[in-house]
Design a protein around this motif. Structure first.
Motif, short mmCIF file in Angstrom:
data_model
loop_
_atom_site.label_atom_id
_atom_site.label_comp_id
_atom_site.label_asym_id
_atom_site.label_seq_id
_atom_site.Cartn_x
_atom_site.Cartn_y
_atom_site.Cartn_z
N PHE A 1 0.84 -1.20 0.00
CA PHE A 1 0.00 0.00 0.00
C PHE A 1 0.87 1.24 0.00
O PHE A 1 2.00 1.24 0.50
N SER A 2 0.33 2.29 -0.59
CA SER A 2 0.93 3.62 -0.51
C SER A 2 -0.25 4.59 -0.48
O SER A 2 -1.00 4.59 0.48
N LYS A 3 -0.42 5.37 -1.53
CA LYS A 3 -1.61 6.21 -1.61
C LYS A 3 -2.84 5.34 -1.83
O LYS A 3 -3.93 5.64 -1.35
N GLU A 4 -2.65 4.26 -2.57
CA GLU A 4 -3.72 3.28 -2.85
C GLU A 4 -3.23 1.89 -2.50
O GLU A 4 -2.03 1.66 -2.30
N ILE A 5 -4.15 0.93 -2.44
CA ILE A 5 -3.79 -0.46 -2.21
C ILE A 5 -3.16 -1.01 -3.48
O ILE A 5 -3.65 -0.79 -4.59
N GLY A 6 -2.04 -1.74 -3.33
CA GLY A 6 -1.33 -2.28 -4.49
C GLY A 6 -1.56 -3.77 -4.65
O GLY A 6 -2.70 -4.24 -4.63
N ASN A 7 -0.48 -4.52 -4.79
CA ASN A 7 -0.58 -5.97 -4.95
C ASN A 7 -1.12 -6.61 -3.67
O ASN A 7 -0.83 -6.15 -2.57
N GLN A 8 -1.87 -7.69 -3.82
CA GLN A 8 -2.47 -8.33 -2.66
C GLN A 8 -2.65 -9.83 -2.90
O GLN A 8 -2.92 -10.26 -4.01
N LYS B 1 -12.03 -12.20 9.28
CA LYS B 1 -11.62 -12.97 10.45
C LYS B 1 -10.48 -12.26 11.17
O LYS B 1 -9.60 -11.67 10.54
N ARG B 2 -10.50 -12.33 12.50
CA ARG B 2 -9.44 -11.73 13.30
C ARG B 2 -8.09 -12.30 12.87
O ARG B 2 -7.89 -13.51 12.83
N SER B 3 -7.16 -11.42 12.54
CA SER B 3 -5.89 -11.83 11.95
C SER B 3 -4.73 -11.19 12.69
O SER B 3 -4.89 -10.20 13.41
N LEU B 4 -3.56 -11.78 12.48
CA LEU B 4 -2.31 -11.17 12.94
C LEU B 4 -1.75 -10.38 11.76
O LEU B 4 -1.49 -10.94 10.70
N ILE B 5 -1.58 -9.07 11.95
CA ILE B 5 -1.15 -8.20 10.87
C ILE B 5 0.17 -7.53 11.23
O ILE B 5 0.26 -6.84 12.26
N PHE B 6 1.17 -7.73 10.40
CA PHE B 6 2.45 -7.02 10.53
C PHE B 6 2.43 -5.86 9.53
O PHE B 6 2.21 -6.08 8.33
N ILE B 7 2.65 -4.65 10.01
CA ILE B 7 2.72 -3.49 9.12
C ILE B 7 4.18 -3.05 9.03
O ILE B 7 4.76 -2.57 10.02
N TYR B 8 4.75 -3.23 7.85
CA TYR B 8 6.13 -2.81 7.61
C TYR B 8 6.12 -1.38 7.08
O TYR B 8 5.81 -1.15 5.90
N THR B 9 6.41 -0.44 7.96
CA THR B 9 6.38 0.97 7.58
C THR B 9 7.54 1.66 8.27
O THR B 9 8.41 1.00 8.88
N ASN B 10 7.58 3.00 8.21
CA ASN B 10 8.70 3.72 8.81
C ASN B 10 8.25 5.10 9.26
O ASN B 10 8.05 5.98 8.42
N THR C 1 9.33 1.39 -4.39
CA THR C 1 8.77 2.46 -3.58
C THR C 1 8.22 3.57 -4.47
O THR C 1 8.63 3.73 -5.62
N GLU C 2 7.29 4.33 -3.91
CA GLU C 2 6.72 5.47 -4.60
C GLU C 2 7.15 6.74 -3.87
O GLU C 2 7.74 6.68 -2.81
N PHE C 3 6.85 7.88 -4.46
CA PHE C 3 7.30 9.15 -3.89
C PHE C 3 6.22 9.85 -3.06
O PHE C 3 6.41 10.96 -2.60
N GLN C 4 5.09 9.19 -2.87
CA GLN C 4 3.99 9.78 -2.13
C GLN C 4 4.01 9.34 -0.67
O GLN C 4 4.60 8.33 -0.31
N GLU C 5 3.33 10.12 0.18
CA GLU C 5 3.13 9.70 1.56
C GLU C 5 2.00 8.69 1.59
O GLU C 5 0.97 8.88 0.95
N SER C 6 2.17 7.62 2.33
CA SER C 6 1.18 6.53 2.34
C SER C 6 -0.08 6.96 3.07
O SER C 6 -0.04 7.72 4.03
N GLU C 7 -1.21 6.43 2.60
CA GLU C 7 -2.51 6.75 3.16
C GLU C 7 -3.05 5.56 3.94
O GLU C 7 -3.50 4.58 3.36
N PHE C 8 -3.00 5.63 5.26
CA PHE C 8 -3.43 4.53 6.11
C PHE C 8 -4.95 4.44 6.20
O PHE C 8 -5.48 3.41 6.59
N GLY C 9 -5.65 5.52 5.83
CA GLY C 9 -7.10 5.46 5.81
C GLY C 9 -7.61 4.46 4.79
O GLY C 9 -8.53 3.68 5.06
N ASN C 10 -7.00 4.46 3.61
CA ASN C 10 -7.38 3.48 2.58
C ASN C 10 -7.02 2.06 3.01
O ASN C 10 -7.74 1.10 2.70
N LEU C 11 -5.92 1.93 3.73
CA LEU C 11 -5.52 0.61 4.23
C LEU C 11 -6.55 0.08 5.20
O LEU C 11 -6.96 -1.09 5.13
#
Length: 245
Positions: free
Chosen positions: A88-95, A137-146, A117-127
């Motif tokens: 994900f970045s501005k939009e959801i990508g590969n899944q 279903k309740r899942s374990l989610i790792f978010i690799y961000t910075n 990588t892209e040059f935009q700031e990522s949008e967590f609202g879309n995520l």
């Protein structure tokens, strides 16, 4: 519950599980047998925004995140869990949806191939919107961000809190090893002293980010980029051992 096998009908079985095609084929009543689904969805969400372009040891943070995702996904499958991922970045990508398939690792590898990588700031609202709609279903989610500053975290914190209500969330915070070395150096010139003070300020800011995530009940991995893969595996095993998923 997931389908296990077809067996003979026994009086008292739920008629709604009747397999009429199998019954017609063998000319006796047959019923679908289900068993409790024990595997858990394990997702890796990889930020492809500009913050992930930062290089360490000739690799970007995105490269380290892709490597960690591949190893973590394989470990989850070996533990009989279901591995999935998205970028994900501005939009959801590969899944890739977390499913039990023989070729699941191949699907994940193909989805991660040529990711940049892209040059935009990522949008967590879309995520959050995507996860709320597609991950039931309740899942374990790792978010690799910075997150480099507390302000950057606070802009996205509301979405992380909402994700954490429905799932078990683990946010990766990267340790800037170059700044750590600079902060521990022995400066002699004025410019070196100035650079050391700036490095200490950024390190302090990282600690505030960790504290803020913990204060909101969000688990974190604070790691040097080169240690990301092993620390991700250890966190996954820790959460499984604690029975949180």
């Amino acid at each position: 519950m997931e389908f296990d096998h077809v067996r003979d009908y026994v009086q008292g079985d739920d008629y709604r599980r009747m397999n009429w095609k199998a019954s017609a084929k063998v000319k006796k009543l047959m019923i679908n047998q289900f068993e409790e689904e024990k595997s858990q969805p394990i997702y890796s969400f990889i930020d492809t925004g500009r913050a992930m372009r930062m290089p360490f040891e000739e690799m970007t943070l995105l490269d380290y995140s892709i490597n960690a995702t591949l190893v973590l996904s394989n470990a989850a499958i070996l533990k009989h869990d279901r591995a999935g991922m998205l970028t994900f970045s501005k939009e959801i990508g590969n899944q890739v949806v977390a499913e039990k398939r023989n070729n699941q690792m191949m699907r994940i590898s193909e989805a991660l191939y040529h990711i940049q990588t892209e040059f935009q700031e990522s949008e967590f609202g879309n995520l959050y919107t995507y996860a709320n709609k597609h991950i039931n279903k309740r899942s374990l989610i790792f978010i690799y961000t910075n997150f480099e500053t507390l302000d950057a975290l606070n802009r996205q914190l509301a979405y992380l809190r909402m994700l954490n209500r429905s799932h078990i969330l683990v946010v990766i915070v990267f340790q800037n090893t170059e700044l750590d070395e600079l902060a521990k150096s022995s400066p002699h010139r004025t410019i070196e002293i100035y650079n050391q003070i700036i490095a200490e300020k950024f390190i302090y800011e990282k600690n505030l980010i960790i504290q803020e995530l913990h204060r909101n009940g969000i688990q974190t991995i604070y790691t040097a980029p080169e240690n990301l893969t092993i620390n991700s595996i250890n966190k996954y095993l820790e959460i499984k051992a604690r029975g949180l998923i």
